[in-house]
Structure formats: C-alpha cells, structure tokens
Design a protein around this motif. Structure first.
Motif, PDB file in Angstrom:
ATOM      1  N   ASP A  16       5.704  12.805   5.393  1.00 15.40           N
ATOM      2  CA  ASP A  16       6.114  12.083   4.197  1.00 15.40           C
ATOM      3  C   ASP A  16       4.838  11.553   3.562  1.00 15.40           C
ATOM      4  O   ASP A  16       4.078  10.818   4.214  1.00 15.40           O
ATOM      5  N   GLU A  17       4.591  11.902   2.324  1.00 15.13           N
ATOM      6  CA  GLU A  17       3.357  11.507   1.666  1.00 15.13           C
ATOM      7  C   GLU A  17       3.619  10.442   0.601  1.00 15.13           C
ATOM      8  O   GLU A  17       4.669  10.418  -0.041  1.00 15.13           O
ATOM      9  N   LYS A  18       2.632   9.552   0.461  1.00 13.95           N
ATOM     10  CA  LYS A  18       2.644   8.500  -0.565  1.00 13.95           C
ATOM     11  C   LYS A  18       3.921   7.663  -0.503  1.00 13.95           C
ATOM     12  O   LYS A  18       4.613   7.466  -1.502  1.00 13.95           O
ATOM     13  N   VAL A  19       4.200   7.167   0.704  1.00 12.89           N
ATOM     14  CA  VAL A  19       5.361   6.299   0.904  1.00 12.89           C
ATOM     15  C   VAL A  19       4.953   4.868   0.588  1.00 12.89           C
ATOM     16  O   VAL A  19       3.944   4.362   1.091  1.00 12.89           O
ATOM     17  N   SER A  20       5.742   4.207  -0.239  1.00 11.53           N
ATOM     18  CA  SER A  20       5.430   2.834  -0.641  1.00 11.53           C
ATOM     19  C   SER A  20       5.876   1.850   0.430  1.00 11.53           C
ATOM     20  O   SER A  20       7.029   1.855   0.866  1.00 11.53           O
ATOM     21  N   VAL A  21       4.945   0.999   0.877  1.00 11.65           N
ATOM     22  CA  VAL A  21       5.249  -0.066   1.832  1.00 11.65           C
ATOM     23  C   VAL A  21       4.787  -1.368   1.208  1.00 11.65           C
ATOM     24  O   VAL A  21       3.601  -1.548   0.920  1.00 11.65           O
ATOM     25  N   HIS A  22       5.737  -2.306   0.989  1.00 11.85           N
ATOM     26  CA  HIS A  22       5.314  -3.552   0.327  1.00 11.85           C
ATOM     27  C   HIS A  22       5.892  -4.760   1.044  1.00 11.85           C
ATOM     28  O   HIS A  22       5.533  -4.999   2.190  1.00 11.85           O
ATOM     29  N   THR A  23       6.803  -5.490   0.469  1.00 14.69           N
ATOM     30  CA  THR A  23       7.104  -6.838   0.954  1.00 14.69           C
ATOM     31  C   THR A  23       7.876  -6.891   2.271  1.00 14.69           C
ATOM     32  O   THR A  23       7.718  -7.823   3.046  1.00 14.69           O
ATOM     33  N   THR A  24       8.714  -5.911   2.554  1.00 12.71           N
ATOM     34  CA  THR A  24       9.565  -5.973   3.740  1.00 12.71           C
ATOM     35  C   THR A  24       9.288  -4.787   4.662  1.00 12.71           C
ATOM     36  O   THR A  24       8.806  -3.741   4.212  1.00 12.71           O
ATOM     37  N   PRO A  25       9.590  -4.931   5.951  1.00 12.72           N
ATOM     38  CA  PRO A  25       9.392  -3.809   6.883  1.00 12.72           C
ATOM     39  C   PRO A  25      10.189  -2.578   6.452  1.00 12.72           C
ATOM     40  O   PRO A  25      11.299  -2.688   5.924  1.00 12.72           O
ATOM     41  N   LEU A  26       9.586  -1.425   6.678  1.00 10.02           N
ATOM     42  CA  LEU A  26      10.192  -0.159   6.288  1.00 10.02           C
ATOM     43  C   LEU A  26      10.571   0.618   7.542  1.00 10.02           C
ATOM     44  O   LEU A  26       9.728   0.830   8.425  1.00 10.02           O
ATOM     45  N   THR A  27      11.828   1.033   7.645  1.00 14.66           N
ATOM     46  CA  THR A  27      12.273   1.870   8.753  1.00 14.66           C
ATOM     47  C   THR A  27      12.281   3.327   8.308  1.00 14.66           C
ATOM     48  O   THR A  27      12.912   3.673   7.310  1.00 14.66           O
ATOM     49  N   VAL A  28      11.562   4.158   9.037  1.00 11.43           N
ATOM     50  CA  VAL A  28      11.501   5.585   8.710  1.00 11.43           C
ATOM     51  C   VAL A  28      12.090   6.381   9.868  1.00 11.43           C
ATOM     52  O   VAL A  28      12.022   5.972  11.030  1.00 11.43           O
ATOM     53  N   HIS A  29      12.670   7.518   9.523  1.00 11.68           N
ATOM     54  CA  HIS A  29      13.315   8.357  10.537  1.00 11.68           C
ATOM     55  C   HIS A  29      13.115   9.822  10.173  1.00 11.68           C
ATOM     56  O   HIS A  29      13.147  10.191   8.997  1.00 11.68           O
ATOM     57  N   LYS A  30      12.896  10.617  11.195  1.00 10.23           N
ATOM     58  CA  LYS A  30      12.783  12.059  10.975  1.00 10.23           C
ATOM     59  C   LYS A  30      13.525  12.781  12.098  1.00 10.23           C
ATOM     60  O   LYS A  30      13.347  12.499  13.270  1.00 10.23           O
ATOM     61  N   ARG A  31      14.362  13.701  11.689  1.00  4.84           N
ATOM     62  CA  ARG A  31      15.136  14.486  12.652  1.00  4.84           C
ATOM     63  C   ARG A  31      14.333  15.714  13.076  1.00  4.84           C
ATOM     64  O   ARG A  31      13.665  16.346  12.262  1.00  4.84           O
ATOM     65  N   TRP A  32      14.423  16.062  14.371  1.00  9.25           N
ATOM     66  CA  TRP A  32      13.772  17.288  14.846  1.00  9.25           C
ATOM     67  C   TRP A  32      14.579  18.497  14.372  1.00  9.25           C
ATOM     68  O   TRP A  32      15.725  18.669  14.779  1.00  9.25           O
ATOM     69  N   THR A  48       0.834  -1.193   0.000  1.00 12.61           N
ATOM     70  CA  THR A  48       0.000   0.000   0.000  1.00 12.61           C
ATOM     71  C   THR A  48       0.870   1.245   0.000  1.00 12.61           C
ATOM     72  O   THR A  48       2.101   1.170   0.141  1.00 12.61           O
ATOM     73  N   LEU A  49       0.235   2.389  -0.147  1.00 14.57           N
ATOM     74  CA  LEU A  49       0.877   3.683   0.028  1.00 14.57           C
ATOM     75  C   LEU A  49       0.386   4.282   1.334  1.00 14.57           C
ATOM     76  O   LEU A  49      -0.803   4.163   1.674  1.00 14.57           O
ATOM     77  N   VAL A  50       1.281   4.947   2.054  1.00 19.35           N
ATOM     78  CA  VAL A  50       0.896   5.538   3.337  1.00 19.35           C
ATOM     79  C   VAL A  50       1.395   6.975   3.416  1.00 19.35           C
ATOM     80  O   VAL A  50       2.391   7.343   2.792  1.00 19.35           O
ATOM     81  N   ASP A  51       0.644   7.781   4.164  1.00 17.55           N
ATOM     82  CA  ASP A  51       1.110   9.108   4.566  1.00 17.55           C
ATOM     83  C   ASP A  51       1.585   9.011   6.006  1.00 17.55           C
ATOM     84  O   ASP A  51       0.910   8.406   6.853  1.00 17.55           O
ATOM     85  N   ILE A  52       2.734   9.609   6.290  1.00 18.02           N
ATOM     86  CA  ILE A  52       3.327   9.513   7.626  1.00 18.02           C
ATOM     87  C   ILE A  52       3.513  10.919   8.190  1.00 18.02           C
ATOM     88  O   ILE A  52       4.065  11.799   7.513  1.00 18.02           O
ATOM     89  N   GLU A  53       3.055  11.126   9.414  1.00 17.83           N
ATOM     90  CA  GLU A  53       3.270  12.385  10.119  1.00 17.83           C
ATOM     91  C   GLU A  53       4.166  12.124  11.324  1.00 17.83           C
ATOM     92  O   GLU A  53       3.985  11.142  12.046  1.00 17.83           O
ATOM     93  N   TYR A  54       5.127  13.027  11.519  1.00 17.91           N
ATOM     94  CA  TYR A  54       6.028  12.959  12.661  1.00 17.91           C
ATOM     95  C   TYR A  54       5.808  14.220  13.501  1.00 17.91           C
ATOM     96  O   TYR A  54       5.898  15.332  12.980  1.00 17.91           O
ATOM     97  N   MET A  55       5.541  14.045  14.789  1.00 21.02           N
ATOM     98  CA  MET A  55       5.274  15.201  15.641  1.00 21.02           C
ATOM     99  C   MET A  55       6.167  15.157  16.879  1.00 21.02           C
ATOM    100  O   MET A  55       6.364  14.100  17.487  1.00 21.02           O
ATOM    101  N   LEU A  56       6.673  16.330  17.226  1.00 25.04           N
ATOM    102  CA  LEU A  56       7.376  16.521  18.490  1.00 25.04           C
ATOM    103  C   LEU A  56       6.442  17.311  19.388  1.00 25.04           C
ATOM    104  O   LEU A  56       6.026  18.412  19.043  1.00 25.04           O
ATOM    105  N   VAL A  57       6.117  16.741  20.541  1.00 21.85           N
ATOM    106  CA  VAL A  57       5.071  17.297  21.399  1.00 21.85           C
ATOM    107  C   VAL A  57       5.677  17.754  22.724  1.00 21.85           C
ATOM    108  O   VAL A  57       6.423  17.014  23.363  1.00 21.85           O
ATOM    109  N   ASP A  58       5.324  18.977  23.108  1.00 27.72           N
ATOM    110  CA  ASP A  58       5.706  19.545  24.396  1.00 27.72           C
ATOM    111  C   ASP A  58       4.419  19.859  25.153  1.00 27.72           C
ATOM    112  O   ASP A  58       3.735  20.836  24.833  1.00 27.72           O
ATOM    113  N   GLY A  59       4.074  19.023  26.134  1.00 25.34           N
ATOM    114  CA  GLY A  59       2.798  19.193  26.818  1.00 25.34           C
ATOM    115  C   GLY A  59       1.655  18.891  25.873  1.00 25.34           C
ATOM    116  O   GLY A  59       1.537  17.795  25.328  1.00 25.34           O
TER     117      GLY A  59
END
Length: 369
Positions: free
Chosen positions: A177-193, A157-168
């Motif tokens: 990240d929009e329209k990220v392809s996820v298929h046969t193997t696990p996907l590792t995603v990372h986002k820097r603050w 499938t395709l997925v949209d991913i949101e990363y949030m840094l929360v203070d209180g």
C-alpha cells in the motif's frame, strides 16, 4: 616433413583452445551477468535482502552475517535456485539474538556462484537508538487469513506499507500500500494472503512501514501456525431437516464436515442426526450445507446442535438452537385429500409421497428464506 608436423601441431592446439574456450563460456552463468543487491534492511530481529539480475541466473548462494564490533553475532547461508531476468527476489532472515546490547551493528552480504563472489555489500544499523520516529507500529497479528497491524502516528505523514508472508527464508506473498495517510488517530491496516497455505505449517507474517520522509523503515513480524478455519453464519431448521451456511476464514482449504444433531427438549436423547461433507472453502467463500431427517419430527420442541468439524477432526464452530414443531406441521396436512380418500393406494406409498413433498417444501423454504 617437419613443416607439416609443425602445421598439424598448430592446428591441434587451435582446436583445443577453441574447445576449451567454448566449454568455459557455456559453464555456469554468463560472465556478463550482473547480480545486484538492491536493498538491505535489518533490525536486531530480522533482515530482508532484495536481489535482482540482468539475466536469468541459477545455483547462487547468499551468505549474510550479523556483526558487532568485528565479531559475528549470527549468520545465514541461503541457496537460491534461480533469479529470472529483470526480476527481484526477496530473502528474509530471522536473527537469533535473545539479548543484544544497544549500539551499532553491521550486515555483511555476499552472493556466490560456484564459490566465486559475484557481489558483496555492507549495511549498518543502530539498535536501541532513542530517536522519535514519525510513526510507531503498536502491534501486529498474523494468522492463516492474513496480517493486521496498528500504526500510531507521532507526526502526520504518508507511509508506504509492505506486507510479506514468509516461509523459511522465502517471501511467498508480497503486497504493498503506497502513500497511506497517517495523521491524528491510530490506523489499523489489514492484508489478506492471496495464496494457499498448508495445514499445520509455520509461517511468518511481516509488516514494513516506511515513512515518506525517512530512509529507514519500521518492521514487525509475527510467527503463526496455519490451520483451516470456518464459521457458521446462518441456520435454517424445521421438522423436515436443517441447513447451515458455512463461511471460510483461512487460506488453508477447509475440507471438513458439518454435523447436525437433534435432541429431545431436555437435550439428553438423540432424535435425529446427520453428518454432511462441506464443499472446499477458503477465506470469504460460503456454501450452504443441508441435511434431511430420516423421519419427520413430530409436534414438540427439540434442541438442535450444528458443529463444523475441521480437516484434523477438531471442532471449528458450533451453533445451538431450538426446533419448534407445531401441531399444524403434520404429515396429514401435507397429504392431498384425494390420496387420503383413495383406499386403493397403500398407506406406505402415501407416507413416502408425503415425505418427498415435505422435503421439497423444506428446500424451497430454505432457498426463499
């Protein structure tokens, strides 16, 4: 006479009415202002609510209740200083529900201004429903550098991913990240603050994954305490001094020290030491910190220990190595023959000149290494 008095009273009433109407118009927010609750998403652990407004509004209150079969399970009251015109504000609530039964839950949210309700809405979700999703978040780790999650596909499938840094309740950093392809193997995603963090403060990292064919999303959170961090990536050393390349690994500014200590071959007695202030570093910043020994090391082997000392005086990284000073690396070999033969030059000046020359050689070696 009575007619004149009647006209005067009428005039005064008109002035009073106009003044009252003007004061009412200028008090609080514009009556035509529309505050919207654009989106609500909740699980049994957390809830995020997105608000927007057609104009700038101030002094709002968001009240949110988590309900089950008409009973309030948990609630939150959030003060909102302002929402700018045509902008969005996201608020995050962490529900305190250590034990929760499977079944349907309701979210009731309302926005108030001076205790007057501007808008309200409800949202329903089901906890514990056994439905096979298109993707599963296997785990997430948030720290002072960023957030990482592993997404395992059930179906391609395709997925949209949101990363949030929360203070209180506040989202202080948001990336997508929009329209990220996820298929046969696990996907590792990372986002820097890409924002500065305070040292020793608690934050929450949140990852929301929304498959393209589903209305619902999957949300995971991880709470962490921010800390400065840095590591040693390269070392140079000889009989003149030592240097270390330091790389930042946190969005908490590193403003610490680098300590260089040279021991004898057995590692028991300190021969030379220096502590140097490091330039301020953030994630992926790197600088080289250099130290010059007070006296040039003589022939032999020495144990060198380089340690990074953090903002709070704690050790962040350490590197141990050996300095091997060979017989050829003596001061006499670096002193010009003319200076050795000229008895008119005092010996201490020759020694100082040689040490300065050796220092220059050390720096040039380090830069060319």
């Amino acid at each position: 006479m009575k007619g004149e008095i009647s006209k005067l009273v009428t005039f005064i009433l008109i002035i009073l009415f106009a003044t009252t109407a003007l004061a009412s118009e200028n008090a609080g927010n514009d009556a035509n202002t529309i505050v919207n609750i654009d989106e609500i998403y909740s699980t049994i652990d957390s809830c995020d609510i997105t608000l927007s407004s057609s104009s700038t509004v101030e002094d709002l209150t968001l009240e949110v209740q988590l309900m089950r079969e008409g009973s309030i399970i948990d609630s939150a009251t959030i003060s909102i200083d302002s929402i700018n015109m045509n902008s969005r504000v996201i608020k995050i609530i962490q529900w305190d529900t250590k034990t929760a039964e499977d079944g349907a839950y309701d979210i009731h949210a309302q926005v108030l201004n001076d205790e007057k309700e501007l808008i309200s809405t409800e949202y329903e979700f089901v906890h514990g429903r056994q439905v096979i999703p298109e993707v599963v978040i296997e785990g997430t780790i948030a720290n002072s550098e960023g957030v990482t999650a592993v997404i395992r596909p059930v179906d391609a499938t395709l997925v949209d991913i949101e990363y949030m840094l929360v203070d209180g309740f506040d989202v202080i950093y948001l990336a997508k990240d929009e329209k990220v392809s996820v298929h046969t193997t696990p996907l590792t995603v990372h986002k820097r603050w890409n924002t500065l963090l305070l040292n020793n403060k608690e934050y929450t990292g949140l990852v929301k994954v929304r498959p393209s064919s589903e209305k619902t999303a999957i949300v995971v959170t991880d709470i962490f305490t921010s800390m400065d961090d840095a590591k040693i990536t390269d070392v140079y050393k000889d009989e003149i001094g030592a240097s270390a390349t330091i790389e930042g690994s946190s969005q908490v500014p590193f403003d610490g020290y680098v300590q260089f200590t040279a021991y004898d071959e057995n590692g028991e007695n300190v021969v030379e030491s220096a502590i140097m202030r490091s330039p301020i570093l953030l994630t992926e910043d790197d600088e080289t910190v250099e130290a010059i020994w007070d006296s040039r090391l003589t022939e032999g082997k020495y144990k060198l220990v380089i340690e990074i000392i953090g903002n709070d005086g704690n050790g962040l990284d350490i590197r141990e190595t050996i300095i091997d000073v060979e017989e050829s690396a003596t001061i006499s070999n670096n002193v010009p023959e003319e200076a050795e033969d000229d008895s008119s030059i005092p010996s201490f000046l020759i020694t100082q000149a040689a040490f300065v020359l050796a220092t220059v050689v050390f720096v040039l070696r380090r830069r060319n290494a």
